[in-house]
Scaffold this active site. Structure first.
Site, mmCIF file in Angstrom:
data_model
loop_
_atom_site.group_PDB
_atom_site.id
_atom_site.type_symbol
_atom_site.label_atom_id
_atom_site.label_comp_id
_atom_site.label_asym_id
_atom_site.label_seq_id
_atom_site.Cartn_x
_atom_site.Cartn_y
_atom_site.Cartn_z
ATOM 1 C CB CYS A 6 -0.919 0.034 1.221
ATOM 2 S SG CYS A 6 -2.096 -1.324 1.308
ATOM 3 C CG HIS A 19 -6.146 1.855 -0.261
ATOM 4 N ND1 HIS A 19 -5.019 2.513 -0.726
ATOM 5 C CD2 HIS A 19 -5.671 0.859 0.554
ATOM 6 C CE1 HIS A 19 -3.939 1.951 -0.219
ATOM 7 N NE2 HIS A 19 -4.308 0.944 0.552
ATOM 8 C CB CYS A 28 -0.743 0.440 7.664
ATOM 9 S SG CYS A 28 -2.378 0.319 6.924
#
Length: 410
Positions: A92, A366, A396
């Protein structure tokens, strides 16, 4: 003293990451990356032969996203063939790490003009099976020493350990939707938003597709937890489950399942790009800086819980910049799951009015490898709109890590 200046930033709208249903799902990932790269070049009248590198974040480097999408997107955008490209993966955090690496190239004096960014097509066929919870791919030795579960199960485990309730997380999610709706209605994202077109010239998408402004506390309360059944799913022939992987490190943990589709990040397609330059190059070519990269840092944490590194990464980058949380005007913490942002706010004792002020991934979505670069542009636009000085971005990532970047307006 050398500096890395941010000249510009742009992003596509976030499309729903559903094959054949999301507005961007028919676009090739390289073409999606090309959309923002082309926009940066046109908006800043770039001589793309001067771009020393295109550093691109993509988490699932499989199928159409494989083969160095950074380089291929630059070629598809019409960049000069002398402009090279590389693709990086920090799950991510890939897009944010791309910005950090680009700033390092400029700060070191090795490059004068670099583009950083990322692309992720979560609707892409063939993408399944590339997630961080499967990162050991049969490496039983790694699984024995560092059990890594599904991220959603990790989020619920963290909420259980921290005593953060579903009501707390739902309240955060509701506010994310409200803030995103307000930002969209008032045009706060317009400066950076780049419409995406099909090859025939028809508009594919010019607005974020995922926000649900009609969301209420009642609708959130009625949603079924997403990860309870997944926690009991076997990951091998012996019946080892995702929940059991966590209990290998946290014995006896009775996980309270509090996350669902309404308080977790939306699955999305999207791309973003950030243009960085040395002061000398910018002055010689008439590029006006918007901000400088003050500091960046990376931090690892427990890979079993996976999502807890943003707090230590933030403390590390603040130490590097010789700043405190009070010196930061706006924070962007990626809302991968509601508990990540909620824990971040609580542990650092932050003013909620300074965190994700225009909503986050719960409302907006996302697109894994692109989100970090998107957040840099988001916080920069909002610093300018409010006439503030410093912003901090962190998130994160799979494997129990977090990058963090501090920028300062010029």
């Amino acid at each position: 003293m050398r500096e890395a200046w941010i000249i510009d930033a742009c992003r596509t709208p976030r499309g729903a990451g559903k094959a054949e249903k999301g507005a961007l799902s028919a676009i090739h990932p390289q073409q999606l990356g090309a959309a923002v790269l082309k926009a940066l070049a046109e908006r800043n009248d770039l001589n793309t032969a001067d771009v020393g590198d295109v550093i691109w974040g993509t988490s699932a480097q499989v199928a159409a996203q494989s083969g160095d999408i950074g380089r291929m997107s630059a070629l598809d955008a019409g960049y000069d063939i002398r402009s090279s490209g590389i693709t990086v993966d920090r799950f991510c955090g890939a897009g944010l790490s791309a910005v950090a690496l680009a700033s390092a190239s400029v700060l070191s004096g090795m490059e004068d003009l670099v583009v950083a960014g990322g692309t992720e097509m979560m609707s892409m066929p063939g993408r399944r099976g590339s997630g961080p919870m499967l990162m050991d791919f049969g490496n039983l030795r790694l699984r024995a020493s560092h059990p890594q579960s599904n991220q959603g199960v990790c989020a619920d485990a963290i909420a259980t350990l921290e005593g953060i309730s579903r009501q707390d997380i739902d309240s955060f999610a509701l506010e994310s939707q409200r803030r995103a709706a307000n930002a969209i209605q008032n045009g706060y994202f317009d400066k950076s938003l780049v419409p995406v077109y099909h090859e025939n010239g028809d508009l594919a998408l010019d607005r974020d597709e995922l926000p649900r402004p009609s969301t209420t506390a009642e609708t959130l309360a009625g949603l079924k937890p997403s990860f309870a059944e997944l926690a009991e799913l076997s990951v091998n022939d012996e019946g080892l489950t995702y929940g059991a992987l966590i209990r290998q490190v946290y014995p006896g943990l009775d996980i309270d399942f509090v996350h669902h589709a309404g308080n977790s990040s939306g699955v999305a397609d999207g791309s973003a790009a950030v243009l960085l330059a040395s002061p000398d190059y910018a002055r010689r070519h008439g590029l006006k800086p918007r901000a400088r990269v003050l500091a960046y840092a990376n931090m690892g944490d427990c890979p079993t819980l996976m999502l807890n590194a943003p707090v230590p990464a933030t403390r590390k980058v603040l130490h590097k910049a010789e700043l405190s949380v009070d010196d930061i005007d706006l924070f962007e913490i990626n809302e991968a799951f509601g508990v990540v942002a909620e824990k971040f706010i609580r542990e650092l004792k932050l003013d909620r009015d300074k965190v994700n002020v225009n909503g986050g991934a719960i409302a907006l979505g996302h697109p894994i490898g692109a989100t970090g670069a998107m957040l840099v542009g988001t916080v920069l636009d909002e610093l300018e709109r409010r006439d503030l000085q410093r912003g901090l971005v962190t998130m994160c990532t799979g494997g129990g890590m977090a990058p963090a970047v501090i920028i300062e307006r010029i």
